[in-house]
Design a protein around this motif. Structure first.
Motif, PDB file in Angstrom:
ATOM      1  N   THR A  60     -16.671  54.252   8.594  1.00  0.00           N
ATOM      2  CA  THR A  60     -15.884  54.432   9.820  1.00  0.00           C
ATOM      3  C   THR A  60     -16.625  54.428  11.280  1.00  0.00           C
ATOM      4  OG1 THR A  60     -13.998  55.843  10.786  1.00  0.00           O
ATOM      5  CG2 THR A  60     -15.902  56.900   9.929  1.00  0.00           C
ATOM      6  N   ARG A  61     -15.655  54.052  11.957  1.00  0.00           N
ATOM      7  CA  ARG A  61     -16.695  53.926  13.444  1.00  0.00           C
ATOM      8  C   ARG A  61     -16.776  55.405  14.019  1.00  0.00           C
ATOM      9  NH1 ARG A  61     -18.733  49.079  14.098  1.00  0.00           N
ATOM     10  NH2 ARG A  61     -17.321  47.363  13.354  1.00  0.00           N
ATOM     11  N   THR A  63     -16.436  56.186  16.898  1.00  0.00           N
ATOM     12  CA  THR A  63     -15.315  56.461  17.795  1.00  0.00           C
ATOM     13  C   THR A  63     -14.484  57.260  17.125  1.00  0.00           C
ATOM     14  OG1 THR A  63     -14.323  54.258  17.575  1.00  0.00           O
ATOM     15  CG2 THR A  63     -15.656  54.744  19.477  1.00  0.00           C
ATOM     16  N   SER A  86     -11.303  54.933   7.380  1.00  0.00           N
ATOM     17  CA  SER A  86     -12.518  54.081   7.007  1.00  0.00           C
ATOM     18  C   SER A  86     -11.997  52.847   6.185  1.00  0.00           C
ATOM     19  CB  SER A  86     -13.442  55.126   5.792  1.00  0.00           C
ATOM     20  OG  SER A  86     -12.270  55.162   4.655  1.00  0.00           O
ATOM     21  N   HIS A 173     -18.419  57.740  23.867  1.00  0.00           N
ATOM     22  CA  HIS A 173     -17.651  57.122  22.809  1.00  0.00           C
ATOM     23  C   HIS A 173     -16.359  56.665  23.004  1.00  0.00           C
ATOM     24  CE1 HIS A 173     -17.276  61.431  22.463  1.00  0.00           C
ATOM     25  NE2 HIS A 173     -16.239  61.253  22.043  1.00  0.00           N
ATOM     26  N   GLY A 177     -14.492  53.085  23.383  1.00  0.00           N
ATOM     27  CA  GLY A 177     -13.499  52.600  22.493  1.00  0.00           C
ATOM     28  C   GLY A 177     -12.456  52.074  23.602  1.00  0.00           C
ATOM     29  N   GLN A 182     -16.356  49.556  19.306  1.00  0.00           N
ATOM     30  CA  GLN A 182     -16.217  50.971  18.444  1.00  0.00           C
ATOM     31  C   GLN A 182     -17.445  51.615  18.241  1.00  0.00           C
ATOM     32  OE1 GLN A 182     -13.221  51.537  17.415  1.00  0.00           O
ATOM     33  NE2 GLN A 182     -12.768  50.356  19.165  1.00  0.00           N
ATOM     34  N   THR A 185     -21.019  51.781  12.580  1.00  0.00           N
ATOM     35  CA  THR A 185     -20.426  52.303  11.322  1.00  0.00           C
ATOM     36  C   THR A 185     -21.243  53.438  10.806  1.00  0.00           C
ATOM     37  OG1 THR A 185     -19.563  49.908  11.134  1.00  0.00           O
ATOM     38  CG2 THR A 185     -19.682  51.470   9.161  1.00  0.00           C
TER      39      THR A 185
END
Length: 196
Positions: A60-61, A63, A86, A173, A177, A182, A185
């Motif tokens: 997932t990012r 952010t 995710s 963050h 965004g 983003q 990961t």
């Protein structure tokens, strides 16, 4: 010294000494190296990679993890919604390991400093340089501080520098965004492992 098959044996040297640095003993201990049979090595490699199970490698990012003060860390329960944050990825930049007994705010602070420190520092430095130049040109107000410096000093940097830095550490963050960046990961168990 010669080893088996005519190869030189590698060794490690250990020196044992007292607190006043008097040498008590010197030992040479052979270094033991172990090579696994090729089939076992391949089996271990397959167990520690996602080879053949690429759909399990999810990320997932950053952010999403830090959004709203690390809201994901509020509780340990996962849902289809959190799993939906995710996606299958080719690469994970960071594995976030944490303990659910640690409060959410502590995790958020630690992750914010780890991931946002460089960006927050760079932006704060740029703003401080701009404010310094603006003060020197008389655009921003100055204080007559001839006692210490001998010339008028700007106070905008002094007044806003620290609050700006901390605001950016805890919101960099979100700023990224908003700009469509983003971030890295990451793997977070609640989001990347299906909890239902």
């Amino acid at each position: 010294a010669g080893g088996q098959n005519g190869k030189a044996a590698e060794a490690s040297l250990f020196v044992f000494a007292t607190e006043d640095k008097q040498i008590l003993e010197v030992q040479t201990v052979p270094t033991v190296t172990m090579s696994l049979p090729r089939t076992l090595s391949i089996e271990i490699s397959e167990l520690t990679t996602f080879l053949g199970c690429e759909d399990l490698m999810r990320g997932t990012r950053l952010t999403a993890v830090l959004r709203r003060g690390g809201r994901l860390f509020a509780n340990s329960s996962g849902s289809a919604k959190t799993y939906g944050l995710s996606e299958q990825v080719q690469r994970i930049h960071a594995f976030i390991s944490h303990n659910w007994s640690v409060p959410r705010y502590k995790k958020f602070i630690a992750l914010s400093f780890h991931f946002n420190f460089k960006g927050a520092s760079a932006i704060t430095l740029i703003v401080a340089l701009f404010a310094g130049v603006a003060s020197a040109l008389g655009v921003f107000p100055t204080v007559d501080d001839t006692t210490w410096h001998g010339y008028p000093a700007g106070f905008c940097c002094r007044l806003f520098f620290v609050p700006l830095f901390f605001m950016l550490v805890f919101s960099y963050h979100d700023l990224c965004g908003l700009l469509g960046v983003q971030g890295p990961t990451v793997f977070l168990d609640k989001v990347c492992i299906h909890q239902v």
